[in-house]
Design an enzyme around this catalytic site. Structure first.
Site, PDB file in Angstrom:
ATOM      1  N   LYS A   1       0.841  -1.195   0.000  1.00 18.75           N
ATOM      2  CA  LYS A   1       0.000   0.000   0.000  1.00 18.75           C
ATOM      3  C   LYS A   1       0.878   1.248   0.000  1.00 18.75           C
ATOM      4  O   LYS A   1       1.864   1.325   0.754  1.00 18.75           O
ATOM      5  CB  LYS A   1      -0.893  -0.024   1.239  1.00 18.75           C
ATOM      6  CG  LYS A   1      -1.904   1.109   1.358  1.00 18.75           C
ATOM      7  CD  LYS A   1      -2.758   0.903   2.610  1.00 18.75           C
ATOM      8  CE  LYS A   1      -3.813   1.963   2.784  1.00 18.75           C
ATOM      9  NZ  LYS A   1      -4.667   1.705   3.980  1.00 18.75           N
TER      10      LYS A   1
ATOM     11  N   SER B   1      -9.364   1.902   3.208  1.00 18.58           N
ATOM     12  CA  SER B   1      -8.607   2.624   2.203  1.00 18.58           C
ATOM     13  C   SER B   1      -7.659   1.753   1.376  1.00 18.58           C
ATOM     14  O   SER B   1      -7.077   2.220   0.403  1.00 18.58           O
ATOM     15  CB  SER B   1      -7.788   3.725   2.881  1.00 18.58           C
ATOM     16  OG  SER B   1      -6.873   3.157   3.817  1.00 18.58           O
TER      17      SER B   1
ATOM     18  N   SER C   1      -9.694  -0.354   7.145  1.00 16.19           N
ATOM     19  CA  SER C   1      -9.011  -0.243   5.860  1.00 16.19           C
ATOM     20  C   SER C   1      -8.361  -1.498   5.311  1.00 16.19           C
ATOM     21  O   SER C   1      -7.975  -1.531   4.144  1.00 16.19           O
ATOM     22  CB  SER C   1      -7.960   0.874   5.926  1.00 16.19           C
ATOM     23  OG  SER C   1      -8.584   2.129   6.031  1.00 16.19           O
TER      24      SER C   1
END
Length: 397
Positions: A72, A147, A171
């Site tokens: 990420k 996210s 997330s």
């Protein structure tokens, strides 16, 4: 065999590479090609093709030998652009990698690139105006969650075998459930968070995503630095709550779990997030998307006195939950209702609704897993949660 590599588990890939039945370069080239064929999903911000191939040719061994990884883009990666999902940091290149990234690479994983995300890891749609809106590869007409939406969609599309993500309110778990993959949020502090752009430091967690929870467990062994002992699941006290048992609000989730009411920790979350951005926001406000501006505005309304009171309330609530909890594992849906359409407006109300069940677990700092059927498993002990969730997923057939 090459055509099917993107369906292999991380565990299978690593075992084959260690046994010299498969080369890291074969695996890497195959997944890089998959990424090139699926650019329309907007799952990758920065592709590290040359570095990945060079590393694969070195044939690294270890528990994750040759496993293709997407990190990420909220984690610092030495020598590789790290944007934190913001156009403000479009040219930012760190000199040091996050500890969690180094641990995965040291175990033999091959980083293919940096995964797309909601701006500054603060949202549930993973719609990013700087790097594109992540498309849910499993359900293109629905949001991929956030996210860590880039990680989850990439896993579902077979673009990587492991993802490294963060979870402050949902997330890791929401994108996993949205895209039909698995994710594990360890206990607070179990995996180092240095080298990770903070969201709300009291609630930030680092953890893996995978195409199965077994792959997440494998990655977690590496991230924590030692294997997690298995627990005999028959000895666990399990509380199962169906969608019909839990209302759509956080307060109803907490009540269904048999835990005492919580203070208004959403305001503490927003206050911490806003404080992280205070200085940079003053200079770059117009560079922030509208949904983040709205959240920051609310966060700035929390006074230092209210924040101190909320922190005190958080500690008291955690202690009360420890005393009141009567189960080892809580099994629930990951989010209330249906997954929203891909064009749903990114609002505070949407974030509140989609994290209603996940965020109390972050407030407590307890571990939580999502299996590939979208079920969430939570508890106080990592070994208990993972053992139960692994058995659950194995029973899905």
């Amino acid at each position: 065999m090459i055509e099917a590599l993107h369906t292999w588990s991380a565990r299978r890939i690593a075992a084959a590479v260690r046994a010299r039945e498969l080369s890291s370069e074969e695996v890497t080239r195959h997944h890089l090609q998959r990424i090139a064929e699926h650019e329309h999903l907007h799952t990758v911000v920065t592709l590290t093709r040359d570095d990945a191939l060079a590393r694969a040719r070195e044939a690294p061994l270890g528990l994750l030998a040759g496993v293709p990884l997407l990190v990420k883009d909220i984690f610092d990666t030495a020598g590789v652009r790290t944007t934190y999902g913001s156009g403000i940091f479009r040219e930012h290149v760190p000199v040091r990698s996050a500890t969690s990234v180094r641990r995965l690479l040291d175990a033999g994983a091959i980083m293919l690139g940096k995964a797309n995300l909601h701006e500054f890891a603060w949202g549930v749609t993973s719609r990013n105006r700087a790097y594109g809106a992540v498309v849910n590869s499993a359900r293109p007409d629905r949001i991929p969650g956030g996210s860590s939406g880039g990680n989850a969609s990439a896993l579902a599309a077979g673009l990587c075998a492991l993802g490294l993500g963060t979870d402050t309110g949902a997330s890791i778990r929401l994108p996993a459930a949205a895209c039909g993959v698995a994710g594990f949020k360890p206990a607070f502090g179990s995996v180092p968070a240095d080298g990770v752009w903070p969201l709300a430091p009291s609630f930030d967690h680092v953890g893996p995503l995978g195409r199965s929870l077994d792959d997440c467990a494998l990655a977690f062994d590496v991230l924590r630095g030692a294997p997690l002992p298995a627990v005999e699941t028959a000895t666990l006290s399990v509380r199962e709550c169906s969608a019909a048992d839990v209302g759509p609000a956080t307060e109803e989730f907490i009540e269904a779990a048999g835990l005492p009411p919580a203070p208004d920790l959403v305001r503490l979350h927003l206050a911490e997030c806003a404080e992280v951005h205070r200085e940079i926001y003053a200079d770059h406000r117009d560079s922030y998307d509208d949904d983040l501006q709205a959240k920051i505005a609310v966060g700035f309304t929390v006074s230092s006195e209210e924040r101190a009171s909320l922190v005190s309330g958080l500690h008291a609530w955690r202690a009360a939950c420890e005393a009141a909890c009567r189960w080892d594992v809580l099994v629930t849906p990951t989010f209330p209702g249906e997954l929203p359409p891909s064009d749903v407006p990114a609002t505070i109300e949407l974030s509140d609704r989609m994290t209603a069940y996940t965020r109390p677990i972050n407030w407590l700092g307890w571990p939580s897993a999502v299996t590939v059927d979208g079920t969430m498993h939570a508890g106080r002990e990592e070994a208990a949660v993972l053992s139960h969730a692994l058995a659950w997923e194995a029973g899905l057939g």
